[in-house]
Structure formats: structure tokens, C-alpha cells
Design a protein around this motif. Structure first.
Motif, PDB file in Angstrom:
ATOM      1  N   TYR A 198      34.533  24.260  26.503  1.00  0.00           N
ATOM      2  CA  TYR A 198      34.430  24.582  27.930  1.00  0.00           C
ATOM      3  C   TYR A 198      34.172  26.078  28.124  1.00  0.00           C
ATOM      4  O   TYR A 198      33.337  26.480  28.942  1.00  0.00           O
ATOM      5  N   LEU A 199      34.907  26.897  27.386  1.00  0.00           N
ATOM      6  CA  LEU A 199      34.736  28.344  27.519  1.00  0.00           C
ATOM      7  C   LEU A 199      33.345  28.789  27.083  1.00  0.00           C
ATOM      8  O   LEU A 199      32.747  29.675  27.689  1.00  0.00           O
ATOM      9  N   PHE A 236      29.150  31.066  28.398  1.00  0.00           N
ATOM     10  CA  PHE A 236      28.621  32.152  27.581  1.00  0.00           C
ATOM     11  C   PHE A 236      27.123  32.329  27.738  1.00  0.00           C
ATOM     12  O   PHE A 236      26.577  33.366  27.350  1.00  0.00           O
ATOM     13  N   VAL A 237      26.466  31.322  28.281  1.00  0.00           N
ATOM     14  CA  VAL A 237      25.017  31.420  28.462  1.00  0.00           C
ATOM     15  C   VAL A 237      24.671  32.164  29.749  1.00  0.00           C
ATOM     16  O   VAL A 237      23.501  32.441  30.014  1.00  0.00           O
ATOM     17  N   ALA A 238      25.673  32.477  30.570  1.00  0.00           N
ATOM     18  CA  ALA A 238      25.431  33.148  31.849  1.00  0.00           C
ATOM     19  C   ALA A 238      25.297  34.649  31.651  1.00  0.00           C
ATOM     20  O   ALA A 238      25.496  35.188  30.552  1.00  0.00           O
ATOM     21  N   ALA A 239      24.962  35.351  32.741  1.00  0.00           N
ATOM     22  CA  ALA A 239      24.882  36.807  32.702  1.00  0.00           C
ATOM     23  C   ALA A 239      26.248  37.382  32.353  1.00  0.00           C
ATOM     24  O   ALA A 239      27.285  36.779  32.666  1.00  0.00           O
ATOM     25  N   PRO A 240      26.286  38.546  31.686  1.00  0.00           N
ATOM     26  CA  PRO A 240      27.563  39.099  31.203  1.00  0.00           C
ATOM     27  C   PRO A 240      28.653  39.190  32.266  1.00  0.00           C
ATOM     28  O   PRO A 240      29.790  38.791  32.016  1.00  0.00           O
ATOM     29  N   LEU A 241      28.328  39.700  33.448  1.00  0.00           N
ATOM     30  CA  LEU A 241      29.346  39.864  34.472  1.00  0.00           C
ATOM     31  C   LEU A 241      29.886  38.527  34.942  1.00  0.00           C
ATOM     32  O   LEU A 241      31.100  38.327  35.063  1.00  0.00           O
ATOM     33  N   VAL A 242      28.984  37.571  35.183  1.00  0.00           N
ATOM     34  CA  VAL A 242      29.393  36.247  35.650  1.00  0.00           C
ATOM     35  C   VAL A 242      30.220  35.539  34.585  1.00  0.00           C
ATOM     36  O   VAL A 242      31.282  34.961  34.862  1.00  0.00           O
ATOM     37  N   ALA A 243      29.749  35.579  33.335  1.00  0.00           N
ATOM     38  CA  ALA A 243      30.471  34.932  32.239  1.00  0.00           C
ATOM     39  C   ALA A 243      31.824  35.581  32.025  1.00  0.00           C
ATOM     40  O   ALA A 243      32.830  34.897  31.793  1.00  0.00           O
ATOM     41  N   GLY A 244      31.883  36.910  32.108  1.00  0.00           N
ATOM     42  CA  GLY A 244      33.137  37.617  31.883  1.00  0.00           C
ATOM     43  C   GLY A 244      34.195  37.241  32.895  1.00  0.00           C
ATOM     44  O   GLY A 244      35.350  36.972  32.527  1.00  0.00           O
ATOM     45  N   GLU A 245      33.827  37.193  34.175  1.00  0.00           N
ATOM     46  CA  GLU A 245      34.788  36.818  35.213  1.00  0.00           C
ATOM     47  C   GLU A 245      35.332  35.408  34.975  1.00  0.00           C
ATOM     48  O   GLU A 245      36.543  35.168  35.014  1.00  0.00           O
ATOM     49  N   ALA A 246      34.424  34.462  34.743  1.00  0.00           N
ATOM     50  CA  ALA A 246      34.833  33.070  34.572  1.00  0.00           C
ATOM     51  C   ALA A 246      35.703  32.892  33.333  1.00  0.00           C
ATOM     52  O   ALA A 246      36.740  32.209  33.376  1.00  0.00           O
ATOM     53  N   THR A 260      43.760  18.701  32.320  1.00  0.00           N
ATOM     54  CA  THR A 260      42.753  17.708  32.698  1.00  0.00           C
ATOM     55  C   THR A 260      41.719  18.314  33.638  1.00  0.00           C
ATOM     56  O   THR A 260      40.536  17.972  33.585  1.00  0.00           O
ATOM     57  N   GLY A 261      42.174  19.219  34.506  1.00  0.00           N
ATOM     58  CA  GLY A 261      41.267  19.837  35.473  1.00  0.00           C
ATOM     59  C   GLY A 261      41.321  19.188  36.831  1.00  0.00           C
ATOM     60  O   GLY A 261      40.314  19.106  37.534  1.00  0.00           O
ATOM     61  N   ILE A 262      42.499  18.708  37.225  1.00  0.00           N
ATOM     62  CA  ILE A 262      42.672  18.064  38.526  1.00  0.00           C
ATOM     63  C   ILE A 262      42.930  19.140  39.582  1.00  0.00           C
ATOM     64  O   ILE A 262      43.602  20.136  39.312  1.00  0.00           O
ATOM     65  N   PRO A 263      42.387  18.975  40.795  1.00  0.00           N
ATOM     66  CA  PRO A 263      42.527  20.002  41.840  1.00  0.00           C
ATOM     67  C   PRO A 263      43.968  20.409  42.117  1.00  0.00           C
ATOM     68  O   PRO A 263      44.906  19.665  41.825  1.00  0.00           O
ATOM     69  N   ILE A 264      44.082  21.604  42.713  1.00  0.00           N
ATOM     70  CA  ILE A 264      45.299  22.373  43.038  1.00  0.00           C
ATOM     71  C   ILE A 264      46.009  22.886  41.787  1.00  0.00           C
ATOM     72  O   ILE A 264      47.160  23.316  41.856  1.00  0.00           O
ATOM     73  N   THR A 265      45.347  22.863  40.648  1.00  0.00           N
ATOM     74  CA  THR A 265      45.905  23.475  39.444  1.00  0.00           C
ATOM     75  C   THR A 265      44.945  24.541  38.931  1.00  0.00           C
ATOM     76  O   THR A 265      43.764  24.564  39.281  1.00  0.00           O
ATOM     77  N   ALA A 266      45.474  25.428  38.085  1.00  0.00           N
ATOM     78  CA  ALA A 266      44.655  26.502  37.531  1.00  0.00           C
ATOM     79  C   ALA A 266      43.524  25.962  36.683  1.00  0.00           C
ATOM     80  O   ALA A 266      42.435  26.549  36.627  1.00  0.00           O
ATOM     81  N   GLY A 267      43.749  24.830  36.005  1.00  0.00           N
ATOM     82  CA  GLY A 267      42.698  24.272  35.159  1.00  0.00           C
ATOM     83  C   GLY A 267      41.478  23.858  35.952  1.00  0.00           C
ATOM     84  O   GLY A 267      40.341  24.044  35.497  1.00  0.00           O
ATOM     85  N   PHE A 268      41.683  23.300  37.138  1.00  0.00           N
ATOM     86  CA  PHE A 268      40.547  22.902  37.971  1.00  0.00           C
ATOM     87  C   PHE A 268      39.743  24.126  38.404  1.00  0.00           C
ATOM     88  O   PHE A 268      38.505  24.144  38.306  1.00  0.00           O
ATOM     89  N   VAL A 269      40.431  25.154  38.893  1.00  0.00           N
ATOM     90  CA  VAL A 269      39.738  26.361  39.348  1.00  0.00           C
ATOM     91  C   VAL A 269      39.009  27.023  38.187  1.00  0.00           C
ATOM     92  O   VAL A 269      37.864  27.473  38.312  1.00  0.00           O
ATOM     93  N   GLY A 270      39.668  27.078  37.022  1.00  0.00           N
ATOM     94  CA  GLY A 270      39.038  27.688  35.861  1.00  0.00           C
ATOM     95  C   GLY A 270      37.776  26.964  35.444  1.00  0.00           C
ATOM     96  O   GLY A 270      36.742  27.594  35.182  1.00  0.00           O
ATOM     97  N   LYS A 271      37.815  25.635  35.392  1.00  0.00           N
ATOM     98  CA  LYS A 271      36.627  24.872  35.026  1.00  0.00           C
ATOM     99  C   LYS A 271      35.539  25.006  36.091  1.00  0.00           C
ATOM    100  O   LYS A 271      34.348  25.050  35.769  1.00  0.00           O
ATOM    101  N   PHE A 272      35.942  25.091  37.348  1.00  0.00           N
ATOM    102  CA  PHE A 272      34.970  25.265  38.420  1.00  0.00           C
ATOM    103  C   PHE A 272      34.167  26.550  38.203  1.00  0.00           C
ATOM    104  O   PHE A 272      32.933  26.550  38.318  1.00  0.00           O
ATOM    105  N   TYR A 273      34.851  27.634  37.858  1.00  0.00           N
ATOM    106  CA  TYR A 273      34.148  28.906  37.652  1.00  0.00           C
ATOM    107  C   TYR A 273      33.356  28.905  36.343  1.00  0.00           C
ATOM    108  O   TYR A 273      32.262  29.474  36.273  1.00  0.00           O
ATOM    109  N   LEU A 274      33.886  28.265  35.301  1.00  0.00           N
ATOM    110  CA  LEU A 274      33.139  28.182  34.042  1.00  0.00           C
ATOM    111  C   LEU A 274      31.830  27.423  34.233  1.00  0.00           C
ATOM    112  O   LEU A 274      30.749  27.889  33.842  1.00  0.00           O
TER     113      LEU A 274
END
Length: 333
Positions: free
Chosen positions: A166-167, A171-181, A238-252
């Protein structure tokens, strides 16, 4: 290898030592090749040298970048450099496994991001497709292998391999975008994984700890607060909403989609594999809440310190799920 009397612990330590030394040799050889091409090991000077690289020296630079990717691939446990992870995670003491799955992985991904996005941007058109392939196979192999596991620690080990995939999608994104996510996800993932392994460690008694999914049957009746915290961690993984995993996967996945067709393909694989992961994560929740306890209560009482740490991790997991803005601001800095 802290448990000197356990064969599994000694085997895990030896496997990690041997494979780690092998991977370090690849990494150092890659550094040597890049030094030969650029005349420096400083990240900024390597980037400048590669930007003006003569065509006849490009193969050496590409080979050096490839060898670096092998070394980092071992550290982050991406497929096909992952074979040490399940055995080492299972054989190590649970507290050590938790540290390896959070601290070591976060440090390795931080270094990977720093080196490839800052020192090797001139070779991005060559290493980005390769990273994309590693991301796909890591997500697929990690999640499908986790489906077949009955051992909790091996299941979380293959889960860790999948999360490396997932991480890598960002990595294929622009450096700034990838770094934030990636930085956001690493912090969220570290909190969640430390909590999950901490919950298992909190139940240990006299060197015995829950090893299989069935060992947690009926845990909600015997340790309701710990079962609730562990549920939060598994739902976040799992990445279910209202958890950090969901938000993290959304940005990745959002970072991956921003680069076009290759990123969209990576994001689609990530979403499908996240759905697959729900089976083995929620299987543990079902065992805790919907299965009858087996035998007598063999697990130790949760200490106040462990209860406090688990409560903080669970609260952070939920807080980042509903209010990610502060952490995103820090990631941009």
C-alpha cells in the motif's frame, strides 16, 4: 533472540541476521556504484551528478539504483524480499515484533523516500515502474497469504507485507504528494500496529501468549476493554471509515491516482486487496465477540500501564480518522 530457551526465537534471530547481512551487501554495492558514477555519497550531490550524467554511465547508475531497491525492499518486507518476515515476527518476543513492525518499517520507508525521491529523481522513469510492480505483488501476496494463516503473529506479518505494498503505491507520485501521504500513513500505521501487538503482549502470562485466532475466542467476555481496543486496531488495518487506516489509504491511493493510468491501476489493486483483507482481520473480531471461550482463562490480567498505552493508541487511531488535519500539516513541513 532474547528468549534463549526457545528454538523459535533463536531461529528467528539467525534468519534475520543472515538475510539482513545478505540484503546489506546489495545495498552497499548499490551505494558503491552510485559513488563511482557521482563521486559522492551526499544525497544532493548525487542528484546533481545524475542530472548531468553521460549516456555511457547510465547503466551503472541504474544498476546501483536497482541494488539499493533490493536492500530497502528487504527492510520494508516487500515481495519478493519478504521471506524473513513471517518467521521472524512469529519467533521474536511480541514486544520486539511490535517494534519491528512499526519503528523499523517506518524508518526504512523514511529512508527509502528520502533516497529515491531526493537523490535519484533523474532515474524516476526507470525505477517507478519497478516500484509499481513491487507494490502490486506485495499487496496481492501479502493479503492472499494472510487469508490462510491461523497464527496471529504470522497473519499480522503477512498483513505488514501487504501494507508495504500500500505504501509503495504512493511512491509513483510526485515527491511532495508521495511524502505527505506516506508520512501520514506511517504514523497512523505505527500507532495501530503497536496497539495490535501490544494487545497480544498484554495478555501474556509466564511466557505464554495467545498464538492462534481461536485463542482469542470469547475475549470480549473476559477482557471487554482490551477486546474493544483490539477491534479498533483491526478495523483500522482493514481501512474502514472513521479510523486512521481509512484516511491513510485514502491519501495513499489519491497520491497514486494523481499520476495517471499506472497510479489508477495501483489504486484499484489496493482497494480490491483492502476488501480481501477484511476477511482475516474481522475473523479475529468475530472470534472475540461471537465465539464461546475455550477452557479456563489462561491469560494474564492487563496491567494499568498496558491499559493506558492501548487506550492512547486506540484514541489516536480514532482521532486521526476524524481529524487528520494536524498530522497532514506536520507531514507537509
Amino acid at each position: 533472540g532474547m528468549h534463549r530457551g526457545r528454538v523459535e526465537s533463536q531461529e528467528a534471530a539467525l534468519k534475520y541476521f543472515v538475510t539482513g547481512a545478505f540484503a546489506s551487501a546489495f545495498f552497499l554495492y548499490g551505494v558503491a556504484l552510485l559513488y563511482g558514477v557521482s563521486g559522492s555519497t551526499a544525497i544532493d550531490k548525487v542528484a546533481l551528478a545524475l542530472a548531468a550524467l553521460p549516456a555511457d554511465e547510465a547503466p551503472l547508475a541504474l544498476l546501483g539504483a536497482g541494488l539499493l531497491l533490493v536492500g530497502f525492499g528487504f527492510k520494508v518486507a516487500s515481495v519478493p524480499f519478504h521471506m524473513w518476515a513471517p518467521d521472524v515476527y512469529e519467533g521474536a518476543p511480541t514486544t520486539v515484533t511490535g517494534f519491528m513492525s512499526a519503528g523499523v518499517k517506518a524508518a526504512a520507508f523514511g529512508a527509502l523516500l528520502r533516497v529515491f525521491e531526493s537523490a535519484l529523481p533523474g532515474l524516476a522513469s526507470h525505477w517507478q515502474p519497478l516500484v509499481g510492480v513491487l507494490a502490486i505483488v506485495s499487496m496481492v501476496v501479502g493479503n492472499l497469504a494472510a487469508l490462510a494463516q491461523t497464527s496471529l503473529k504470522r497473519m499480522l506479518a503477512y498483513s505488514s507485507i501487504a501494507h508495504a505494498g500500500y505504501l509503495l503505491t504512493a511512491f509513483v507520485a510526485a515527491p511532495l504528494v508521495a511524502g505527505e501521504a506516506m508520512l501520514f500513513y506511517l504514523v497512523a500505521y505505527a500507532a495501530v500496529n503497536l496497539g495490535a501487538f501490544g494487545a497480544l503482549a498484554a495478555l501474556s502470562r509466564d511466557g505464554s501468549e495467545p498464538l492462534a485466532v481461536r485463542d482469542l475466542s470469547g475475549l470480549a467476555d473476559r477482557r471487554p476493554a482490551l477486546a474493544a481496543a483490539l477491534t479498533v486496531f483491526l478495523v483500522s488495518l482493514t481501512g474502514i471509515p472513521i479510523t486512521a487506516g481509512f484516511v491513510g489509504k485514502f491519501y495513499l491511493f489519491g497520491a497514486a491516482v494523481s499520476v495517471g493510468s499506472m497510479g489508477i491501476a495501483l489504486a484499484l489493486v489496493g482497494v480490491v486487496m483492502s476488501v480481501v483483507s477484511a476477511y482475516y482481520y474481522l475473523r479475529v473480531v468475530v472470534a472475540m465477540y461471537m465465539s464461546e471461550p475455550e477452557g479456563e482463562d489462561a491469560w494474564g490480567p492487563v496491567s494499568p500501564a498496558s491499559a493506558f498505552a492501548l487506550a492512547v493508541s486506540a484514541a489516536l487511531t480514532l482521532l486521526l480518522g476524524v481529524w487528520p488535519a494536524p498530522l497532514l500539516a506536520l507531514a507537509r513541513i
